[in-house]
Design a protein around this motif. Structure first.
Motif, PDB file in Angstrom:
ATOM      1  N   ASP A   9     -37.466 -75.942 -19.557  1.00  0.00           N
ATOM      2  CA  ASP A   9     -37.900 -76.821 -20.644  1.00  0.00           C
ATOM      3  C   ASP A   9     -36.939 -77.988 -20.888  1.00  0.00           C
ATOM      4  O   ASP A   9     -37.160 -78.782 -21.796  1.00  0.00           O
ATOM      5  CB  ASP A   9     -38.075 -76.023 -21.939  1.00  0.00           C
ATOM      6  CG  ASP A   9     -36.763 -75.455 -22.445  1.00  0.00           C
ATOM      7  OD1 ASP A   9     -35.910 -75.084 -21.608  1.00  0.00           O
ATOM      8  OD2 ASP A   9     -36.567 -75.367 -23.675  1.00  0.00           O
ATOM      9  N   ASP A  10     -35.886 -78.088 -20.085  1.00  0.00           N
ATOM     10  CA  ASP A  10     -34.949 -79.204 -20.187  1.00  0.00           C
ATOM     11  C   ASP A  10     -35.496 -80.357 -19.348  1.00  0.00           C
ATOM     12  O   ASP A  10     -35.324 -80.385 -18.124  1.00  0.00           O
ATOM     13  CB  ASP A  10     -33.570 -78.768 -19.681  1.00  0.00           C
ATOM     14  CG  ASP A  10     -32.495 -79.832 -19.867  1.00  0.00           C
ATOM     15  OD1 ASP A  10     -32.847 -81.034 -19.893  1.00  0.00           O
ATOM     16  OD2 ASP A  10     -31.317 -79.464 -19.967  1.00  0.00           O
ATOM     17  N   ASN A  11     -36.167 -81.289 -19.992  1.00  0.00           N
ATOM     18  CA  ASN A  11     -36.864 -82.351 -19.270  1.00  0.00           C
ATOM     19  C   ASN A  11     -35.919 -83.231 -18.447  1.00  0.00           C
ATOM     20  O   ASN A  11     -36.243 -83.639 -17.330  1.00  0.00           O
ATOM     21  CB  ASN A  11     -37.654 -83.228 -20.243  1.00  0.00           C
ATOM     22  CG  ASN A  11     -38.836 -82.484 -20.841  1.00  0.00           C
ATOM     23  OD1 ASN A  11     -39.451 -81.653 -20.175  1.00  0.00           O
ATOM     24  ND2 ASN A  11     -39.154 -82.777 -22.090  1.00  0.00           N
ATOM     25  N   GLU A  12     -34.748 -83.513 -18.989  1.00  0.00           N
ATOM     26  CA  GLU A  12     -33.795 -84.368 -18.273  1.00  0.00           C
ATOM     27  C   GLU A  12     -33.304 -83.677 -17.008  1.00  0.00           C
ATOM     28  O   GLU A  12     -33.256 -84.289 -15.929  1.00  0.00           O
ATOM     29  CB  GLU A  12     -32.618 -84.709 -19.185  1.00  0.00           C
ATOM     30  CG  GLU A  12     -31.625 -85.679 -18.557  1.00  0.00           C
ATOM     31  CD  GLU A  12     -30.505 -86.075 -19.513  1.00  0.00           C
ATOM     32  OE1 GLU A  12     -29.514 -86.649 -19.037  1.00  0.00           O
ATOM     33  OE2 GLU A  12     -30.641 -85.815 -20.729  1.00  0.00           O
ATOM     34  N   SER A  34     -43.328 -71.626 -19.845  1.00  0.00           N
ATOM     35  CA  SER A  34     -43.131 -70.422 -19.037  1.00  0.00           C
ATOM     36  C   SER A  34     -44.431 -69.667 -18.761  1.00  0.00           C
ATOM     37  O   SER A  34     -44.585 -69.060 -17.696  1.00  0.00           O
ATOM     38  CB  SER A  34     -42.111 -69.492 -19.702  1.00  0.00           C
ATOM     39  OG  SER A  34     -42.437 -69.267 -21.053  1.00  0.00           O
ATOM     40  N   GLU A  35     -45.383 -69.684 -19.702  1.00  0.00           N
ATOM     41  CA  GLU A  35     -46.655 -69.012 -19.452  1.00  0.00           C
ATOM     42  C   GLU A  35     -47.412 -69.699 -18.317  1.00  0.00           C
ATOM     43  O   GLU A  35     -47.996 -69.039 -17.447  1.00  0.00           O
ATOM     44  CB  GLU A  35     -47.496 -68.966 -20.727  1.00  0.00           C
ATOM     45  CG  GLU A  35     -46.909 -68.054 -21.804  1.00  0.00           C
ATOM     46  CD  GLU A  35     -47.877 -67.828 -22.950  1.00  0.00           C
ATOM     47  OE1 GLU A  35     -49.019 -68.312 -22.865  1.00  0.00           O
ATOM     48  OE2 GLU A  35     -47.489 -67.157 -23.919  1.00  0.00           O
ATOM     49  N   ARG A  57     -40.878 -69.641 -26.711  1.00  0.00           N
ATOM     50  CA  ARG A  57     -42.067 -68.784 -26.775  1.00  0.00           C
ATOM     51  C   ARG A  57     -41.949 -67.594 -25.829  1.00  0.00           C
ATOM     52  O   ARG A  57     -41.638 -66.484 -26.263  1.00  0.00           O
ATOM     53  CB  ARG A  57     -43.338 -69.584 -26.510  1.00  0.00           C
ATOM     54  CG  ARG A  57     -43.620 -70.642 -27.604  1.00  0.00           C
ATOM     55  CD  ARG A  57     -44.966 -71.275 -27.413  1.00  0.00           C
ATOM     56  NE  ARG A  57     -45.072 -72.002 -26.156  1.00  0.00           N
ATOM     57  CZ  ARG A  57     -44.623 -73.247 -26.001  1.00  0.00           C
ATOM     58  NH1 ARG A  57     -44.054 -73.895 -26.997  1.00  0.00           N
ATOM     59  NH2 ARG A  57     -44.773 -73.858 -24.837  1.00  0.00           N
ATOM     60  N   LEU A  58     -42.180 -67.791 -24.547  1.00  0.00           N
ATOM     61  CA  LEU A  58     -42.065 -66.711 -23.571  1.00  0.00           C
ATOM     62  C   LEU A  58     -40.745 -66.863 -22.828  1.00  0.00           C
ATOM     63  O   LEU A  58     -40.523 -67.847 -22.129  1.00  0.00           O
ATOM     64  CB  LEU A  58     -43.234 -66.758 -22.579  1.00  0.00           C
ATOM     65  CG  LEU A  58     -43.315 -65.604 -21.571  1.00  0.00           C
ATOM     66  CD1 LEU A  58     -43.708 -64.319 -22.277  1.00  0.00           C
ATOM     67  CD2 LEU A  58     -44.323 -65.939 -20.470  1.00  0.00           C
ATOM     68  N   ARG A  66     -43.344 -60.454 -15.735  1.00  0.00           N
ATOM     69  CA  ARG A  66     -44.763 -60.648 -15.426  1.00  0.00           C
ATOM     70  C   ARG A  66     -44.970 -61.077 -13.981  1.00  0.00           C
ATOM     71  O   ARG A  66     -45.932 -60.660 -13.326  1.00  0.00           O
ATOM     72  CB  ARG A  66     -45.366 -61.680 -16.377  1.00  0.00           C
ATOM     73  CG  ARG A  66     -45.379 -61.231 -17.839  1.00  0.00           C
ATOM     74  CD  ARG A  66     -46.112 -62.234 -18.723  1.00  0.00           C
ATOM     75  NE  ARG A  66     -45.998 -61.882 -20.137  1.00  0.00           N
ATOM     76  CZ  ARG A  66     -46.602 -62.535 -21.117  1.00  0.00           C
ATOM     77  NH1 ARG A  66     -47.376 -63.589 -20.840  1.00  0.00           N
ATOM     78  NH2 ARG A  66     -46.462 -62.163 -22.379  1.00  0.00           N
ATOM     79  N   ILE A  67     -44.068 -61.908 -13.481  1.00  0.00           N
ATOM     80  CA  ILE A  67     -44.169 -62.324 -12.079  1.00  0.00           C
ATOM     81  C   ILE A  67     -43.988 -61.123 -11.164  1.00  0.00           C
ATOM     82  O   ILE A  67     -44.761 -60.911 -10.222  1.00  0.00           O
ATOM     83  CB  ILE A  67     -43.133 -63.416 -11.755  1.00  0.00           C
ATOM     84  CG1 ILE A  67     -43.487 -64.722 -12.480  1.00  0.00           C
ATOM     85  CG2 ILE A  67     -43.046 -63.660 -10.244  1.00  0.00           C
ATOM     86  CD1 ILE A  67     -42.408 -65.786 -12.394  1.00  0.00           C
TER      87      ILE A  67
END
Length: 230
Positions: A9-12, A34-35, A57-58, A66-67
């Motif tokens: 989630d770290d866009n940079e 992540s979902e 969230r996840l 889950r993977i």
């Protein structure tokens, strides 16, 4: 081209890694959810996943669980530097390797290539016998990355397969942790590093116990591991 799924989630950081990996010849797709990452990892369109532990969230750990419930695709975890708990838990849950954040793109590329060399080995079809290994009830087909235990399929992560392959080739002999690390990870084992112990523990659980109650893979403290073939 190796197809890589990057879940962070770290866009940079993600933008930088996508650009760098693309220049290094990887086909990269990124997601910051992540979902969505779990669904894409299970889609069969990717060969390896880079997954951040700290996801909203996840969590990355739940995403890994889950993977692993539906796929043996190689997974590299991105963990906070110095956070040994995340690394150990991730390995126990089936991660193949980890890279501490903040990571250098060069290190990640090296880890990706090392894992892909293990899961996509060169197969010499002119020597089929070399592609079948057997030690007691354990059989491995390195070219296909498949394993069987007393005739039943044995599900292994990429790292577990590579460790077991070394032990099968040296069945009955003690293999040092340093030799295991060099063969499987391509580098010496760092002081106090437990990744090999964690993966061996997982393999032991999958093989079960010998009739005498001992594990099929014996450990000698501070030295290494030995696979018993009978």
């Amino acid at each position: 081209m190796t197809s890589v799924l990057l879940v962070d989630d770290d866009n940079e950081l993600t933008l930088m890694l996508v650009q760098y990996l693309s220049l290094e010849g990887f086909a990269v797709q990124a997601t910051n959810d992540s979902e969505t990452g779990v669904a894409q990892a299970l889609s069969g369109r990717f060969e390896i996943v880079v997954l951040d532990v700290m996801m909203p969230r996840l969590s990355g750990m739940e995403a890994l669980r889950r993977i692993r419930a539906g796929s043996q695709i190689p997974v590299i975890m991105l963990t906070a530097r110095g956070d040994n708990i995340d690394r150990i838990v991730g390995l126990e849950m089936g991660a193949d390797d980890y890279v501490p954040k903040p990571c250098t793109p060069g290190e990640l590329v090296a880890r990706l290539r090392a894992i892909m060399r293990r899961v996509r080995p060169f197969v010499d079809d002119s020597q089929p016998a070399a592609n079948h290994l057997k030690a007691g009830g354990l059989e491995l087909w390195p070219g296909r990355r498949q394993a069987a235990w007393h005739g039943a399929p044995l599900e292994l992560t990429g790292t577990e397969f590579s460790l077991l392959e070394v032990l099968v080739r040296q069945a009955g002999r003690l293999v040092s942790k340093q030799d295991l690390s060099k063969h499987v990870f391509g580098r010496p084992l760092a002081p106090f590093e437990r990744r090999i112990d964690v993966h061996i523990s997982s393999i032991r659980q999958k093989l079960g116990q010998r009739p005498d109650g001992q594990p099929w893979i014996l450990g000698v403290r501070g030295m290494g591991y030995q696979l018993l073939s009978d």
